[in-house]
Motif scaffolding. Structure first.
Motif, PDB file in Angstrom:
ATOM      1  N   PHE A  15       0.937  -1.148  -0.067  1.00  0.00           N
ATOM      2  CA  PHE A  15       0.130   0.125  -0.062  1.00  0.00           C
ATOM      3  C   PHE A  15       0.814   1.235  -0.039  1.00  0.00           C
ATOM      4  N   TYR A  16       0.270   2.126  -0.761  1.00  0.00           N
ATOM      5  CA  TYR A  16       1.059   3.716  -0.527  1.00  0.00           C
ATOM      6  C   TYR A  16       0.514   4.281   0.447  1.00  0.00           C
ATOM      7  N   VAL A  60      -4.442   4.614   3.294  1.00  0.00           N
ATOM      8  CA  VAL A  60      -3.734   4.143   2.393  1.00  0.00           C
ATOM      9  C   VAL A  60      -4.326   3.839   1.132  1.00  0.00           C
ATOM     10  N   ASP A  61      -3.504   3.638   0.003  1.00  0.00           N
ATOM     11  CA  ASP A  61      -4.158   3.118  -1.277  1.00  0.00           C
ATOM     12  C   ASP A  61      -3.472   1.908  -1.649  1.00  0.00           C
ATOM     13  N   HIS A  62      -4.101   0.905  -2.506  1.00  0.00           N
ATOM     14  CA  HIS A  62      -3.342   0.063  -3.057  1.00  0.00           C
ATOM     15  C   HIS A  62      -2.380   0.440  -3.981  1.00  0.00           C
ATOM     16  N   THR A  63      -1.242  -0.277  -4.379  1.00  0.00           N
ATOM     17  CA  THR A  63      -0.328   0.067  -5.213  1.00  0.00           C
ATOM     18  C   THR A  63      -0.726  -0.474  -6.737  1.00  0.00           C
ATOM     19  N   GLN A  88      -9.218   2.595   3.084  1.00  0.00           N
ATOM     20  CA  GLN A  88      -8.255   1.346   3.773  1.00  0.00           C
ATOM     21  C   GLN A  88      -7.599   2.120   4.773  1.00  0.00           C
ATOM     22  N   ILE A  89      -7.722   1.808   6.212  1.00  0.00           N
ATOM     23  CA  ILE A  89      -6.950   2.318   7.164  1.00  0.00           C
ATOM     24  C   ILE A  89      -6.183   1.381   7.885  1.00  0.00           C
ATOM     25  N   LEU A  90      -4.682   1.665   7.943  1.00  0.00           N
ATOM     26  CA  LEU A  90      -4.035   0.774   8.710  1.00  0.00           C
ATOM     27  C   LEU A  90      -3.305   1.244   9.897  1.00  0.00           C
ATOM     28  N   VAL A  91      -2.808   0.380  10.782  1.00  0.00           N
ATOM     29  CA  VAL A  91      -2.058   0.949  12.140  1.00  0.00           C
ATOM     30  C   VAL A  91      -0.636   0.864  11.796  1.00  0.00           C
TER      31      VAL A  91
END
Length: 1481
Positions: free
Chosen positions: A379-380, A424-427, A465-468
């Motif tokens: 992910f970017y 984030v965004d998918h690459t 899309q949320i990541l920690v």
């Protein structure tokens, strides 16, 4: 009138070509043996020969084979003259062949004692001449177009590849050169990318890949509202490292998430020298980038650090200063160190110690380590969200907070509750950035998501899309470099394509000196690869159209507030019986009728709009006969075609009650479509209005005024006023014919009245003529009966006396002829001498005997000599001409003919054409200034020092439309096809001066045939250069330094094992195996898969066996027999298309001369050439000269020579006669706006093959052949250059709409060509006359509608057809101007664009589709064209088109193409009328 008839009679009796008396014929037969037959091959005993008795038949056969139209039968003209020699009257015939035979001069026959012999002798002389000039072959058959041999031996008999030759010989399918035949080709890798792997210690070239943002992504496409990253601002980038120089290439665009990005290569100032360590470091980086980052490694693909093909290095670069870059060795080492790192779970203690470092997550690519560890997701990081933390509410109902979610779902406890979260965004998984996703191939913006969707994606957490941060590993590649890395596949793919294109350019340059080999000029730039549109233009257009539609909507809203007129809706609640019940009831009722009636075919669609009749009309007597049928079902008349599906034979039933008026008014609809409730009175038939289906004239145009249903039922007691039922009439066989409106009828009737009037006139004339001539058959019968009786008696006595009959009781004895033979031998010589003395009464006996000493019988040459010697000894003799046709037929010696007493002097030496008067000074090409000065067809760029076509246009010519790229070859193919036709036509016209058009067309068709173009393309190996499939990096692209083991690939293909059944582990030592071992390996594998015995049909049990522990089912049915990565499959016809497109590319960039030289390079004959010694200095090489051969000679391609004037000088005073024949043509030249310098071209262009008085030139056919190609090219090129940039489909449609016989003939009439057209063919005259009158009625509008009536609509479908001769003359004038102006296309275009301007503009604004295409687009599944059927007249063809469930339509025409077109038109017209398909706006 009586005088007129009498003169006609006299003329007929004088000109009639009656058969000579039988006695004279028998007499002539006796002399046949006196003259030796002419044998082309005298040494063959069985060779063909022609003698006096067969010569006339052969001359007639030859004339019949000359090209002509259906109205004209070409025959020879004969003139008889008589003179007296030595007291004996001799006859002599002068024979003249039709005007389009290459034998132009008159054949002066030798004098003979009877007319029949004289005629036969003249014919024999003609046959000998025809054989000598190659018009008759050695079998003495006329050489048709198939038998005609070109001067160049390989023009037709070209060498095909052995496998192609075999298919052609055996007549197998699919044939070479067609679309159905596909072949596999290896995709070529550019030579600059092969054998160029950098080695330690050698200086290498470093090319930086420059990316510049041209046009940012439009706001409406940036759904998530992300920041746009211009690639030129990134610190890191990529470069190409190679041992070979990469030639200059066109820059090109790719379309990334940021928008349109321009890509170009820039050479680093210094060369780079590598060490072994650095090379191994780069190898690791390459493998890592393509395998781990881009995940492009496929089953049969191995990374090979020593490969020789496709072996450039891709290296990361970094900015050292503001404007310079270097290789980023630090990053390379970092990748070498961390390359094998996979995301690992991080234990709680470690995470507790970590504090959040925002720096690490800026410009980063992250991988969540708690899921998919073997194939981690990338992910970017789009943004760090300080307003969110692990304790923020989790979107959705099931979890309270993010912390809760991770605990429940993954069993992970988040340690740092204060850290911000990452949005984030998918690459990118999509790696094909060649074309933008949001613009279609025509350059039109596609619809975008609505504002609500965009808002949701930007604001709603559920959509994100949320990541920690603490649960993510940061990838060593920064996001900015990753964004560039995903572009690498399409950049390298495009560069390879451009290099291949440049390779073709360099090949042509090396072979023919056209284009420069190396372009060393630093400043030189090729034009950028052009899609025909740029992103900024597209966006501008789409914004403008959006504003327009917005303003329209605003206007509509205001309009809607106005009161709306109420429309009376038909009352549909009253339907009491269904439509089918009504019909069934009707059928039962019909069984009580006496007269036969056919009910039109019922279709269920009609049930939708049935309105019942009112209850008030339900009288009791209605029960006794037919119920009221719905308004659009009606009775047809009695002319039913039996055997139709709706044929109900009810003819044997009782009488038919008369229905009440109200019913009639509802079911009858009188002709003309405007009778309000009139009843039709038909004696002796039930009083229903009927429509004669076989003669009904259906509409001729699509402009119905009433698009909706027509309501013409208005009787007072009828409340079904609003019936919304279109009047469709279904006649037998479901052949729909529509009933037309008053305007259409009127238009149609006008046209029919012209046709009928001309027919009636002709009939009336013939009848009165017959009466006056005395063809009164009863009297004639009586008068002849006496002669009849007498001649029977005479024949009877002859038969009895000749011994032909033998009494039945007598024995049949045959007299032996042995003793007779002896007599003949004795008398043979004397008998022959006697005959010869009768044959040549003016020749002394000893002269005849002298000739006979050397050979048995006299030769034709002997007769010529004997006649010549007589003439020398005597005074010049005068002949008296018999008959009177000669004074009109304009023989070449008519200046010696004294008309008072019909005396003429003959000259027996055949006069040869003297072309001394013409072309003494070939004029310079006239370059008149173009009025619009937009584009010159004749303009030729200087080819010395010309670089050649740019790689981008050659790449366009190599790219098939299947490749789904922003470019394809179709537009170039259209223009190349047209130029090819023009070039070959002109070359043939110039090279073959005396060959008629039929043979030339045949020769041309051989060269432009797809089979020949495919053969030439295959010889140049174009299949390997072409771009035939869509670029799918994951399926069909090979990254640099990877390779596919060829032997393994081949073995697998032969064993039919799909590649994905191989694991890389099996292949590790593949390079060290021999091909035998590989095959062994494959066979073992095949047996393991259960494929050993029967490769083709895996059984059900095998299909579910687990293979290689992968759970894929073994389904080989969809197996592709080639490897997508290294091969592609191309139809043969596409190779031919590519050849045409390349010709187009050279034409556009290097002018007409460049295109002709390129065609010569391919092997197409279009230029004369000669051998010259090679120039000492290679620099002085002329464009158009080949490399020196073994003898140091070069082939130099010349220019087209100027053709000679068409004026023939057999005729004395040719120029004076030319002026006489062309008197009055000055007006025509004035209307054209062109004055001919050599007026013989004008005469030739206007002369039909039947116009015998013209002996000065050929007929128009050859000029028409040339003019057709010239006009086709001019119009196609004009459309190609149109700033509107027509799409390939529109180009083709416009070309066929503007280059066809209908439009040419209509324009010819509009501009008065027909007034000057010279012909003597009554049939042709009728057709032209009728066409001209119809055109004048129409106000010269151009619409094929008028001339293509289908058979049902008009018995004279042929007669209304456009006369082909008029279209031909339009083309022949183009050919004449082209030659007269010294082959200047601009001059022709100046004249013809003035005539065609309105049509070109009108059609270009709304491109007309060909009717066939339009029908197939509207009815793709249901319309099926049948095979052509020949009509009884043998001249026309009928084609049927079936539109499933909607009807059958027929078209008739001169050939299959016209008939098919007519059928499609008929179908479209009817279906539109019935509302079964939508009308065009």
């Amino acid at each position: 009138m009586a005088q007129y008839r009498e003169i006609e009679q006299m003329l007929l009796s004088k000109c009639a070509n009656t058969e000579p008396a039988e006695l004279e014929q028998i007499q002539a037969e006796r002399f046949t043996s006196c003259l030796a037959a002419y044998k082309p091959k005298p040494h063959l005993s069985t060779g063909a020969s022609v003698d006096l008795s067969t010569a006339i038949a052969l001359v007639n056969k030859y004339c019949a084979r000359l090209p002509s139209d259906t109205f004209t039968k070409l025959t020879a003209l004969w003139r008889c003259a008589s003179a007296v020699r030595d007291g004996v009257t001799l006859y002599q015939y002068t024979l003249r062949l039709p005007i389009n035979s290459p034998l132009k001069h008159d054949i002066i026959g030798l004098p003979m004692p009877t007319q029949t012999l004289a005629r036969r002798l003249a014919a024999l002389q003609a046959c000998v001449e025809l054989h000598k000039i190659g018009e008759l072959d050695d079998q003495l058959q006329p050489i048709g177009k198939e038998g005609f041999r070109a001067l160049e031996p390989d023009w037709e008999c070209f060498d095909l590849e052995p496998e192609d030759e075999q298919i052609v010989q055996q007549n197998d399918e699919p044939r070479p050169g067609t679309t159905k035949r596909r072949q596999y080709y290896y995709k070529r890798i550019a030579s600059e990318f092969c054998d160029c792997r950098p080695v330690a210690g050698a200086p290498c070239y470093l090319y930086f890949i420059q990316l510049t943002l041209q046009c940012p992504i439009p706001e409406e496409q940036n759904t998530r509202g992300r920041k746009i990253y211009p690639p030129e601002e990134a610190q890191q980038g990529f470069g190409i490292l190679t041992l070979k120089r990469i030639p200059k290439l066109s820059a090109f665009s790719i379309f990334t998430r940021s928008g349109e990005v321009k890509v170009s290569l820039e050479l680093a100032r210094e060369r780079v020298v590598l060490t072994e360590e650095q090379i191994s470091c780069i190898n690791v980086f390459l493998n890592y980038t393509f395998t781990n980052v881009l995940r492009l490694q496929k089953f049969l693909m191995l990374f090979d650090p020593d490969s020789t093909e496709n072996c450039v290095f891709i290296v990361p670069t970094i900015r050292s200063t503001a404007d310079s870059r270097i290789i980023d060795w630090q990053f390379l080492e970092l990748i070498q160190a961390t390359g094998n790192m996979m995301p690992q779970p991080v234990p709680d203690e470690e995470r507790q110690k970590q504090s959040f470092d925002a720096q690490r997550f800026q410009d980063a690519v992250v991988m969540p380590w708690y899921r998919n560890q073997d194939q981690p997701q990338y992910f970017y990081v789009a943004e760090i969200c300080p307003h969110l933390s692990p304790l923020s509410c989790f979107p959705g109902d099931h979890y309270r907070t993010f912390k809760h979610y991770y605990l429940v779902k993954y069993g992970l406890t988040i340690q740092n509750a204060a850290q911000p979260l990452l949005d984030v965004d998918h690459t990118s998984a999509r790696l094909n950035f060649l074309t933008p996703r949001y613009v279609n191939r025509k350059g039109v913006a596609l619809p975008t998501s609505s504002e609500e969707t965009k808002r949701a994606k930007r604001e709603n957490l559920e959509q994100k899309q949320i990541l920690v941060p603490e649960l993510c590993t940061v990838h060593p590649f920064p996001a900015s470099l990753w964004r560039t890395a995903v572009c690498l596949p399409c950049i390298l793919y495009r560069i390879n394509g451009l290099l291949l294109a440049d390779d073709i350019r360099k090949q042509v340059s090396a072979d023919l000196g056209l284009g420069r080999q190396q372009i060393d000029d630093e400043e030189f730039e090729w034009p950028m690869l052009d899609f025909g549109w740029s992103l900024s233009e597209v966006l501008k257009k789409s914004r403008e159209s959006k504003q327009k539609s917005d303003s329209k909507e605003a206007i509509n809203e205001t309009v809607e507030e106005l009161p709306v007129a109420t429309v009376a809706e038909p009352n549909l609640d009253k339907v009491e019986k269904t439509a089918n019940e009504l019909v069934i009831e009707g059928e039962e009722q019909l069984s009580s009728t006496e007269e036969f009636i056919e009910i039109g075919t019922w279709s269920n669609d009609m049930a939708d709009d049935i309105a019942s009749y009112s209850e008030g009309d339900d009288d009791e007597e209605d029960e006794d006969f037919l119920p009221v049928l719905p308004a659009n079902v009606k009775f047809c008349d009695q002319q039913t075609r039996y055997g139709s599906p709706t044929f109900w034979d009810v003819s044997n039933t009782n009488s038919f009650k008369q229905p009440p008026a109200s019913v009639l008014q509802r079911t009858a609809k009188p002709r003309g479509g405007n009778g309000a409730g009139k009843t039709a009175k038909v004696e002796g038939k039930p009083k229903y209005a009927y429509y004669e289906s076989d003669n009904s004239l259906s509409s001729s145009s699509d402009d119905d005024d009433h698009v909706g249903p027509v309501h013409n039922y208005s009787s007072d007691d009828d409340d079904s006023d609003g019936i919304a039922a279109g009047r469709i009439e279904f006649t037998s066989k479901n052949e729909a014919e529509a009933i037309e409106t008053a305007q259409e009828l009127e238009k149609r009737q006008k046209q029919m009245s012209i046709i009928q009037a001309t027919n009636a006139n002709e009939r009336q004339y013939q009848e009165t003529k017959n009466l006056l001539i005395g063809y009164n058959f009863e009297q004639a019968e009586r008068r002849n009966s006496v002669n009849y009786e007498q001649s029977i008696v005479r024949f009877k006595s002859e038969i009895e006396s000749c011994g032909m009959l033998v009494s039945q009781d007598e024995e049949l004895t045959l007299k032996r002829t042995e003793d007779n033979l002896v007599k003949v031998d004795k008398d043979g010589a004397t008998l022959q001498l006697e005959l010869l003395k009768q044959l040549l009464p003016y020749v002394p006996e000893d002269a005849i005997l002298a000739k006979l000493e050397s050979h048995e019988s006299l030769e034709l040459s002997d007769l010529v000599e004997l006649n010549a010697s007589w003439l020398q000894q005597h005074e010049p003799e005068t002949y008296t001409v018999l008959g009177c046709g000669d004074s009109f037929d304009n023989y070449n010696d008519h200046h010696r003919l004294s008309l008072d007493n019909k005396q003429i002097r003959l000259e027996y030496q055949s006069e040869s054409a003297t072309n001394n008067e013409c072309d003494a000074n070939p004029t310079e090409r006239l370059l008149t200034g173009r009025p619009d000065a937009v584009f010159s067809f004749d303009q030729q760029p200087e080819l010395v020092g010309h670089p050649g076509p740019s790689p981008s246009i050659i790449l366009q010519a190599l790219t098939m439309s299947n490749a789904n790229d922003g470019i394809n070859l179709e537009r170039l193919e259209t223009i190349g096809d047209s130029f090819l036709k023009y070039a070959i036509t002109t070359y043939l016209y110039i090279t073959y001066e005396n060959v008629h058009e039929g043979k030339l067309s045949h020769l041309r068709s051989k060269q432009v045939a797809n089979l020949n173009l495919y053969r030439l393309g295959r010889r140049k190996r174009l299949g390997e250069y072409m771009i035939a499939t869509k670029f799918e990096p994951h399926d069909n692209w090979l990254p640099p330094c990877y390779y596919v083991p060829k032997e393994l690939e081949k073995a697998l293909i032969e064993a039919k094992i799909p590649t994905h059944h191989w694991k890389l582990a099996d292949l590790l030592d593949i390079k060290n195996l021999s091909s035998v071992q590989i095959c062994e390996l494959v066979r073992e594998k095949a047996e393991a898969l259960g494929l050993g015995a029967n490769v083709d049909q895996p059984t059900a049990t095998q299909q579910h066996a687990d293979l290689d522990d992968s759970n894929e089912t073994n389904d080989f049915s969809c197996f592709i027999p080639y490897n997508l990565v290294s091969q592609h499959s191309i139809p043969d016809k596409s190779i031919a298309d590519c050849v045409e497109a390349l010709i187009g590319a050279y034409l556009i960039e290097c002018g007409p001369r460049g295109a002709l030289l390129f065609m010569a390079w391919l092997g197409i004959r279009v230029l004369p050439y000669q051998l010259e010694p090679a120039a000492a200095d290679i620099e002085q090489r002329k464009p158009g000269s080949t490399k020196p051969d073994a003898n140091n000679m070069v082939t130099v391609y010349g220019d087209w020579p100027t053709p000679r004037s068409p004026l023939l000088h057999f005729a004395p005073n040719a120029h004076r006669e030319l002026e006489e024949l062309l008197s009055g043509f000055e007006e025509f030249e004035a209307s054209l706006g062109y004055t001919f310098r050599d007026r013989s071209y004008l005469l030739q262009a206007m002369t039909h093959a039947s116009y015998t008085p013209n002996r000065l030139t050929d007929c128009y056919q050859r000029l028409e052949f040339l003019g057709d190609a010239v006009l086709d090219y001019l119009i196609t090129r004009h459309l190609y250059e149109d700033p509107r940039q027509h799409s390939p489909g529109a180009l083709t449609d416009l070309r066929s709409a503007l280059v066809n016989n209908t439009i040419f003939a209509s324009l010819a009439v509009r501009h008065g060509f027909h007034k000057y057209f010279r012909h003597l063919s009554p049939g042709l005259n009728d057709v032209i006359d009728r066409f001209v009158r119809i055109q004048q009625e129409n106000g010269h509008c151009i619409s094929e509608e008028y001339y293509l009536l289908s058979e049902e609509e008009c018995d004279d479908a042929e007669d209304v057809e456009v006369p082909k001769a008029l279209g031909d003359v339009f083309e022949s004038i183009a050919g004449a101007i082209f030659l007269d102006s010294n082959m200047s296309l601009d001059v022709v275009w100046q004249v013809f664009s003035n005539m065609m301007k309105p049509e070109i503009e009108q059609f270009s604004n709304s491109v007309p589709k060909s009717p066939i295409r339009e029908l197939l687009e509207l009815e793709p599944e249901t319309a099926k064209f049948g095979k052509p059927e020949k009509l009884a007249d043998g001249r026309r063809v009928r084609v049927t088109v079936d539109v499933f469930c909607k009807g059958t339509f027929r078209g008739i025409g001169r050939n299959y193409r016209i008939a098919k077109c007519t059928a499609a038109k008929c179908a479209l017209r009817q279906l539109k009328k019935q509302g079964l398909i939508a009308k065009k706006d």
